[in-house]
Design a protein around this motif. Structure first.
Motif, PDB file in Angstrom:
ATOM      1  N   MET A 158       3.742  15.893 -25.010  1.00  0.00           N
ATOM      2  CA  MET A 158       5.110  15.607 -24.581  1.00  0.00           C
ATOM      3  C   MET A 158       5.937  16.891 -24.501  1.00  0.00           C
ATOM      4  N   GLU A 159       5.773  17.785 -25.475  1.00  0.00           N
ATOM      5  CA  GLU A 159       6.516  19.042 -25.448  1.00  0.00           C
ATOM      6  C   GLU A 159       6.174  19.850 -24.201  1.00  0.00           C
ATOM      7  N   LYS A 160       4.896  19.954 -23.882  1.00  0.00           N
ATOM      8  CA  LYS A 160       4.489  20.695 -22.684  1.00  0.00           C
ATOM      9  C   LYS A 160       5.029  20.037 -21.421  1.00  0.00           C
ATOM     10  N   PHE A 161       4.957  18.708 -21.360  1.00  0.00           N
ATOM     11  CA  PHE A 161       5.468  17.998 -20.185  1.00  0.00           C
ATOM     12  C   PHE A 161       6.958  18.279 -20.011  1.00  0.00           C
ATOM     13  N   GLY A 208      -6.575  -1.994 -13.485  1.00  0.00           N
ATOM     14  CA  GLY A 208      -6.135  -3.128 -14.279  1.00  0.00           C
ATOM     15  C   GLY A 208      -5.137  -2.780 -15.374  1.00  0.00           C
ATOM     16  N   MET A 209      -4.900  -1.492 -15.598  1.00  0.00           N
ATOM     17  CA  MET A 209      -3.939  -1.085 -16.625  1.00  0.00           C
ATOM     18  C   MET A 209      -2.521  -1.161 -16.086  1.00  0.00           C
ATOM     19  N   THR A 210      -1.596  -1.487 -16.960  1.00  0.00           N
ATOM     20  CA  THR A 210      -0.186  -1.460 -16.600  1.00  0.00           C
ATOM     21  C   THR A 210       0.331  -0.022 -16.733  1.00  0.00           C
ATOM     22  N   ILE A 211       1.526   0.230 -16.214  1.00  0.00           N
ATOM     23  CA  ILE A 211       2.118   1.561 -16.361  1.00  0.00           C
ATOM     24  C   ILE A 211       2.305   1.883 -17.841  1.00  0.00           C
ATOM     25  N   GLU A 212       2.664   0.887 -18.647  1.00  0.00           N
ATOM     26  CA  GLU A 212       2.829   1.097 -20.086  1.00  0.00           C
ATOM     27  C   GLU A 212       1.517   1.553 -20.724  1.00  0.00           C
ATOM     28  N   GLN A 213       0.421   0.919 -20.352  1.00  0.00           N
ATOM     29  CA  GLN A 213      -0.885   1.281 -20.901  1.00  0.00           C
ATOM     30  C   GLN A 213      -1.316   2.676 -20.434  1.00  0.00           C
ATOM     31  N   TYR A 242      -2.081   6.010 -22.654  1.00  0.00           N
ATOM     32  CA  TYR A 242      -3.388   6.647 -22.479  1.00  0.00           C
ATOM     33  C   TYR A 242      -3.272   8.154 -22.219  1.00  0.00           C
ATOM     34  N   ILE A 243      -2.311   8.555 -21.380  1.00  0.00           N
ATOM     35  CA  ILE A 243      -2.198   9.981 -21.048  1.00  0.00           C
ATOM     36  C   ILE A 243      -1.156  10.726 -21.887  1.00  0.00           C
ATOM     37  N   GLY A 244      -0.397   9.992 -22.702  1.00  0.00           N
ATOM     38  CA  GLY A 244       0.558  10.635 -23.599  1.00  0.00           C
ATOM     39  C   GLY A 244       1.884  11.021 -22.969  1.00  0.00           C
ATOM     40  N   ILE A 245       2.218  10.385 -21.857  1.00  0.00           N
ATOM     41  CA  ILE A 245       3.496  10.622 -21.185  1.00  0.00           C
ATOM     42  C   ILE A 245       4.321   9.345 -21.335  1.00  0.00           C
ATOM     43  N   PRO A 246       5.559   9.430 -21.812  1.00  0.00           N
ATOM     44  CA  PRO A 246       6.365   8.225 -22.008  1.00  0.00           C
ATOM     45  C   PRO A 246       6.513   7.383 -20.743  1.00  0.00           C
ATOM     46  N   TYR A 247       6.617   6.099 -20.965  1.00  0.00           N
ATOM     47  CA  TYR A 247       6.710   5.134 -19.878  1.00  0.00           C
ATOM     48  C   TYR A 247       7.824   5.476 -18.896  1.00  0.00           C
ATOM     49  N   ASN A 248       9.016   5.798 -19.402  1.00  0.00           N
ATOM     50  CA  ASN A 248      10.145   6.037 -18.505  1.00  0.00           C
ATOM     51  C   ASN A 248       9.896   7.225 -17.586  1.00  0.00           C
ATOM     52  N   LEU A 249       9.216   8.252 -18.064  1.00  0.00           N
ATOM     53  CA  LEU A 249       8.922   9.406 -17.214  1.00  0.00           C
ATOM     54  C   LEU A 249       7.842   9.074 -16.187  1.00  0.00           C
ATOM     55  N   LEU A 250       6.809   8.401 -16.633  1.00  0.00           N
ATOM     56  CA  LEU A 250       5.727   8.037 -15.719  1.00  0.00           C
ATOM     57  C   LEU A 250       6.208   7.021 -14.692  1.00  0.00           C
ATOM     58  N   SER A 251       6.982   6.054 -15.123  1.00  0.00           N
ATOM     59  CA  SER A 251       7.519   5.044 -14.228  1.00  0.00           C
ATOM     60  C   SER A 251       8.408   5.688 -13.163  1.00  0.00           C
ATOM     61  N   ASN A 252       9.242   6.631 -13.586  1.00  0.00           N
ATOM     62  CA  ASN A 252      10.120   7.349 -12.653  1.00  0.00           C
ATOM     63  C   ASN A 252       9.297   8.095 -11.613  1.00  0.00           C
ATOM     64  N   LEU A 253       8.195   8.646 -12.026  1.00  0.00           N
ATOM     65  CA  LEU A 253       7.332   9.418 -11.118  1.00  0.00           C
ATOM     66  C   LEU A 253       6.628   8.513 -10.118  1.00  0.00           C
ATOM     67  N   LEU A 254       6.205   7.335 -10.556  1.00  0.00           N
ATOM     68  CA  LEU A 254       5.399   6.451  -9.706  1.00  0.00           C
ATOM     69  C   LEU A 254       6.226   5.522  -8.838  1.00  0.00           C
ATOM     70  N   THR A 255       7.527   5.426  -9.079  1.00  0.00           N
ATOM     71  CA  THR A 255       8.346   4.514  -8.266  1.00  0.00           C
ATOM     72  C   THR A 255       9.145   5.255  -7.241  1.00  0.00           C
TER      73      THR A 255
END
Length: 147
Positions: free
Chosen positions: A69-72, A125-130, A134-147
């Motif tokens: 998370m720090e590196k991200f 089959g994985m949700t964005i939360e899963q 799995y990759i160690g990036i918070p949901y809100n950041l990953l969700s923002n990137l994918l939407t």
């Protein structure tokens, strides 16, 4: 859509001075200051980038983040430093800034710089939360990137 960011990333990675985010910060002379999460400077955020504090560029970041998370976050803030110079010059007139757009760009930059490869078969089959867990990036950041 983000080919221009990909070109900047390629330029950074082609440079012999890039081996990790901390060395890149040193090379670019951007200071990293770690703060307690409750520090008033963070205003409840994980970090923020300041372009000109006594002629220095500084990223203030929470001191309790895990390594990934720090590196991200450091790469996210570096994206603002490299990609959004015009925005920080006009930061006092926030009416003309598309915050969602620049945040997506910064997240994209950080994601690509970390070389996180998402295997579609492995993640099927994985949700964005899963996936975020799995990759160690918070949901809100990953969700923002994918939407």
């Amino acid at each position: 859509m983000y080919a221009w960011i990909d070109n900047i990333i390629l330029g950074i990675k082609d440079n012999d001075n890039y081996t990790n985010v901390y060395e890149l910060y040193d090379y670019l002379e951007i200071e990293i200051v770690k703060l307690m999460p409750t520090n008033i400077l963070l205003r409840g955020n994980d970090s923020f980038y300041y372009r000109d504090l006594n002629d220095k560029e500084i990223v203030f970041i929470r001191n309790d983040l895990n390594d990934t998370m720090e590196k991200f976050i450091l790469l996210h803030e570096l994206a603002h430093a490299l990609l959004h110079t015009h925005i920080y010059e006009a930061a006092f007139n926030k009416n003309f800034i598309n915050k969602d757009k620049i945040e997506k760009q910064a997240n994209y930059f950080a994601f690509k710089m970390l070389n996180i490869n998402l295997d579609k078969i492995e993640l099927e089959g994985m949700t964005i939360e899963q996936i975020s867990t799995y990759i160690g990036i918070p949901y809100n950041l990953l969700s923002n990137l994918l939407t």
